[in-house]
Design a protein around this motif. Structure first.
Motif, PDB file in Angstrom:
ATOM      1  N   LYS A 198      50.702  54.457  34.573  1.00  9.82           N
ATOM      2  CA  LYS A 198      51.713  54.315  35.611  1.00  9.82           C
ATOM      3  C   LYS A 198      52.437  53.018  35.309  1.00  9.82           C
ATOM      4  O   LYS A 198      51.856  51.934  35.412  1.00  9.82           O
ATOM      5  CB  LYS A 198      51.075  54.298  36.996  1.00  9.82           C
ATOM      6  CG  LYS A 198      50.478  55.640  37.373  1.00  9.82           C
ATOM      7  CD  LYS A 198      49.913  55.632  38.750  1.00  9.82           C
ATOM      8  CE  LYS A 198      49.312  57.011  39.035  1.00  9.82           C
ATOM      9  NZ  LYS A 198      48.713  57.062  40.356  1.00  9.82           N
ATOM     10  N   ALA A 199      53.695  53.125  34.908  1.00  9.79           N
ATOM     11  CA  ALA A 199      54.484  51.957  34.523  1.00  9.79           C
ATOM     12  C   ALA A 199      55.391  51.559  35.667  1.00  9.79           C
ATOM     13  O   ALA A 199      55.978  52.400  36.346  1.00  9.79           O
ATOM     14  CB  ALA A 199      55.314  52.292  33.288  1.00  9.79           C
ATOM     15  N   LEU A 202      53.616  58.205  33.271  1.00  9.39           N
ATOM     16  CA  LEU A 202      53.913  58.564  31.881  1.00  9.39           C
ATOM     17  C   LEU A 202      52.652  59.054  31.195  1.00  9.39           C
ATOM     18  O   LEU A 202      51.552  58.600  31.510  1.00  9.39           O
ATOM     19  CB  LEU A 202      54.445  57.355  31.101  1.00  9.39           C
ATOM     20  CG  LEU A 202      55.713  56.693  31.597  1.00  9.39           C
ATOM     21  CD1 LEU A 202      55.964  55.393  30.840  1.00  9.39           C
ATOM     22  CD2 LEU A 202      56.895  57.625  31.439  1.00  9.39           C
ATOM     23  N   THR A 203      52.818  59.948  30.244  1.00  6.40           N
ATOM     24  CA  THR A 203      51.709  60.371  29.389  1.00  6.40           C
ATOM     25  C   THR A 203      52.092  60.057  27.953  1.00  6.40           C
ATOM     26  O   THR A 203      53.093  60.555  27.446  1.00  6.40           O
ATOM     27  CB  THR A 203      51.434  61.878  29.532  1.00  6.40           C
ATOM     28  OG1 THR A 203      51.136  62.177  30.898  1.00  6.40           O
ATOM     29  CG2 THR A 203      50.251  62.299  28.659  1.00  6.40           C
ATOM     30  N   LEU A 204      51.335  59.174  27.309  1.00  7.66           N
ATOM     31  CA  LEU A 204      51.560  58.813  25.910  1.00  7.66           C
ATOM     32  C   LEU A 204      50.579  59.591  25.044  1.00  7.66           C
ATOM     33  O   LEU A 204      49.393  59.681  25.361  1.00  7.66           O
ATOM     34  CB  LEU A 204      51.355  57.314  25.699  1.00  7.66           C
ATOM     35  CG  LEU A 204      52.186  56.372  26.577  1.00  7.66           C
ATOM     36  CD1 LEU A 204      51.815  54.929  26.277  1.00  7.66           C
ATOM     37  CD2 LEU A 204      53.661  56.603  26.372  1.00  7.66           C
ATOM     38  N   THR A 205      51.065  60.155  23.958  1.00  4.78           N
ATOM     39  CA  THR A 205      50.205  60.851  23.013  1.00  4.78           C
ATOM     40  C   THR A 205      50.117  59.999  21.753  1.00  4.78           C
ATOM     41  O   THR A 205      51.143  59.646  21.166  1.00  4.78           O
ATOM     42  CB  THR A 205      50.766  62.245  22.682  1.00  4.78           C
ATOM     43  OG1 THR A 205      50.890  62.992  23.903  1.00  4.78           O
ATOM     44  CG2 THR A 205      49.857  62.987  21.722  1.00  4.78           C
ATOM     45  N   VAL A 206      48.902  59.653  21.373  1.00  5.33           N
ATOM     46  CA  VAL A 206      48.677  58.833  20.183  1.00  5.33           C
ATOM     47  C   VAL A 206      47.873  59.626  19.163  1.00  5.33           C
ATOM     48  O   VAL A 206      47.081  60.496  19.513  1.00  5.33           O
ATOM     49  CB  VAL A 206      47.964  57.509  20.533  1.00  5.33           C
ATOM     50  CG1 VAL A 206      48.840  56.638  21.409  1.00  5.33           C
ATOM     51  CG2 VAL A 206      46.648  57.759  21.246  1.00  5.33           C
ATOM     52  N   GLU A 207      48.105  59.320  17.901  1.00  3.22           N
ATOM     53  CA  GLU A 207      47.410  60.014  16.818  1.00  3.22           C
ATOM     54  C   GLU A 207      46.684  58.989  15.961  1.00  3.22           C
ATOM     55  O   GLU A 207      47.271  58.009  15.521  1.00  3.22           O
ATOM     56  CB  GLU A 207      48.413  60.784  15.963  1.00  3.22           C
ATOM     57  CG  GLU A 207      47.769  61.590  14.856  1.00  3.22           C
ATOM     58  CD  GLU A 207      48.789  62.421  14.101  1.00  3.22           C
ATOM     59  OE1 GLU A 207      49.041  62.085  12.923  1.00  3.22           O
ATOM     60  OE2 GLU A 207      49.337  63.370  14.687  1.00  3.22           O
ATOM     61  N   GLY A 208      45.400  59.209  15.736  1.00  2.00           N
ATOM     62  CA  GLY A 208      44.588  58.310  14.929  1.00  2.00           C
ATOM     63  C   GLY A 208      44.677  58.636  13.449  1.00  2.00           C
ATOM     64  O   GLY A 208      45.326  59.601  13.034  1.00  2.00           O
ATOM     65  N   GLU A 209      44.028  57.815  12.648  1.00  2.00           N
ATOM     66  CA  GLU A 209      43.993  58.028  11.195  1.00  2.00           C
ATOM     67  C   GLU A 209      43.438  59.398  10.837  1.00  2.00           C
ATOM     68  O   GLU A 209      43.813  59.984   9.823  1.00  2.00           O
ATOM     69  CB  GLU A 209      43.145  56.948  10.520  1.00  2.00           C
ATOM     70  CG  GLU A 209      43.798  55.589  10.481  1.00  2.00           C
ATOM     71  CD  GLU A 209      42.943  54.587   9.729  1.00  2.00           C
ATOM     72  OE1 GLU A 209      42.175  54.979   8.827  1.00  2.00           O
ATOM     73  OE2 GLU A 209      43.052  53.394  10.037  1.00  2.00           O
ATOM     74  N   ASP A 210      42.535  59.893  11.684  1.00  2.00           N
ATOM     75  CA  ASP A 210      41.913  61.195  11.430  1.00  2.00           C
ATOM     76  C   ASP A 210      42.806  62.360  11.875  1.00  2.00           C
ATOM     77  O   ASP A 210      42.396  63.508  11.866  1.00  2.00           O
ATOM     78  CB  ASP A 210      40.562  61.278  12.137  1.00  2.00           C
ATOM     79  CG  ASP A 210      40.675  61.062  13.633  1.00  2.00           C
ATOM     80  OD1 ASP A 210      41.791  60.855  14.154  1.00  2.00           O
ATOM     81  OD2 ASP A 210      39.624  61.091  14.297  1.00  2.00           O
ATOM     82  N   LYS A 211      44.054  62.041  12.270  1.00  2.00           N
ATOM     83  CA  LYS A 211      45.047  63.024  12.720  1.00  2.00           C
ATOM     84  C   LYS A 211      44.697  63.661  14.066  1.00  2.00           C
ATOM     85  O   LYS A 211      45.345  64.603  14.485  1.00  2.00           O
ATOM     86  CB  LYS A 211      45.297  64.121  11.668  1.00  2.00           C
ATOM     87  CG  LYS A 211      45.724  63.568  10.325  1.00  2.00           C
ATOM     88  CD  LYS A 211      47.064  62.889  10.414  1.00  2.00           C
ATOM     89  CE  LYS A 211      47.490  62.436   9.027  1.00  2.00           C
ATOM     90  NZ  LYS A 211      48.475  61.386   9.046  1.00  2.00           N
ATOM     91  N   GLN A 212      43.661  63.162  14.722  1.00  6.58           N
ATOM     92  CA  GLN A 212      43.309  63.646  16.054  1.00  6.58           C
ATOM     93  C   GLN A 212      44.231  62.992  17.071  1.00  6.58           C
ATOM     94  O   GLN A 212      44.483  61.795  17.017  1.00  6.58           O
ATOM     95  CB  GLN A 212      41.850  63.316  16.386  1.00  6.58           C
ATOM     96  CG  GLN A 212      40.844  64.061  15.539  1.00  6.58           C
ATOM     97  CD  GLN A 212      40.870  65.555  15.852  1.00  6.58           C
ATOM     98  OE1 GLN A 212      40.937  65.959  17.001  1.00  6.58           O
ATOM     99  NE2 GLN A 212      40.815  66.372  14.809  1.00  6.58           N
ATOM    100  N   ARG A 213      44.737  63.777  17.979  1.00  9.56           N
ATOM    101  CA  ARG A 213      45.625  63.271  19.011  1.00  9.56           C
ATOM    102  C   ARG A 213      44.881  63.140  20.331  1.00  9.56           C
ATOM    103  O   ARG A 213      44.033  63.955  20.652  1.00  9.56           O
ATOM    104  CB  ARG A 213      46.822  64.197  19.196  1.00  9.56           C
ATOM    105  CG  ARG A 213      47.733  64.200  18.007  1.00  9.56           C
ATOM    106  CD  ARG A 213      48.933  65.063  18.245  1.00  9.56           C
ATOM    107  NE  ARG A 213      49.797  65.046  17.064  1.00  9.56           N
ATOM    108  CZ  ARG A 213      50.910  65.717  16.959  1.00  9.56           C
ATOM    109  NH1 ARG A 213      51.316  66.494  17.949  1.00  9.56           N
ATOM    110  NH2 ARG A 213      51.634  65.635  15.867  1.00  9.56           N
ATOM    111  N   SER A 214      45.243  62.121  21.073  1.00  5.24           N
ATOM    112  CA  SER A 214      44.697  61.966  22.412  1.00  5.24           C
ATOM    113  C   SER A 214      45.827  61.501  23.324  1.00  5.24           C
ATOM    114  O   SER A 214      46.785  60.875  22.884  1.00  5.24           O
ATOM    115  CB  SER A 214      43.533  60.970  22.432  1.00  5.24           C
ATOM    116  OG  SER A 214      43.943  59.711  21.970  1.00  5.24           O
ATOM    117  N   SER A 215      45.702  61.844  24.587  1.00  7.43           N
ATOM    118  CA  SER A 215      46.714  61.481  25.572  1.00  7.43           C
ATOM    119  C   SER A 215      46.182  60.377  26.463  1.00  7.43           C
ATOM    120  O   SER A 215      45.006  60.361  26.830  1.00  7.43           O
ATOM    121  CB  SER A 215      47.082  62.688  26.427  1.00  7.43           C
ATOM    122  OG  SER A 215      47.701  63.665  25.625  1.00  7.43           O
TER     123      SER A 215
END
Length: 56
Positions: free
Chosen positions: A50-51, A33-46
């Motif tokens: 492996k689940a 799986l690839t999860l994309t998260v967004e921080g307070e600064d609106k920057q996204r990281s992936s």
């Protein structure tokens, strides 16, 4: 999800559901799986994980 706090993905709480699969996933099978998260600064990281599938 609450900002700035750790979150555990687990049954009965926050979790990921996979829908529209081409075939059922068997218990014990590993799923990439690839999860994309967004921080307070609106920057996204992936984050790549492996689940392991669990039985119902």
């Amino acid at each position: 999800m609450p900002a700035g706090q750790p979150v555990a993905l687990k049954p009965g709480s926050y979790h990921v559901m996979l829908m529209g699969l081409q075939r059922p996933i068997q218990a014990g099978e590993t799923v990439p799986l690839t999860l994309t998260v967004e921080g307070e600064d609106k920057q996204r990281s992936s984050v790549e994980i492996k689940a392991q599938a669990r039985a119902k």
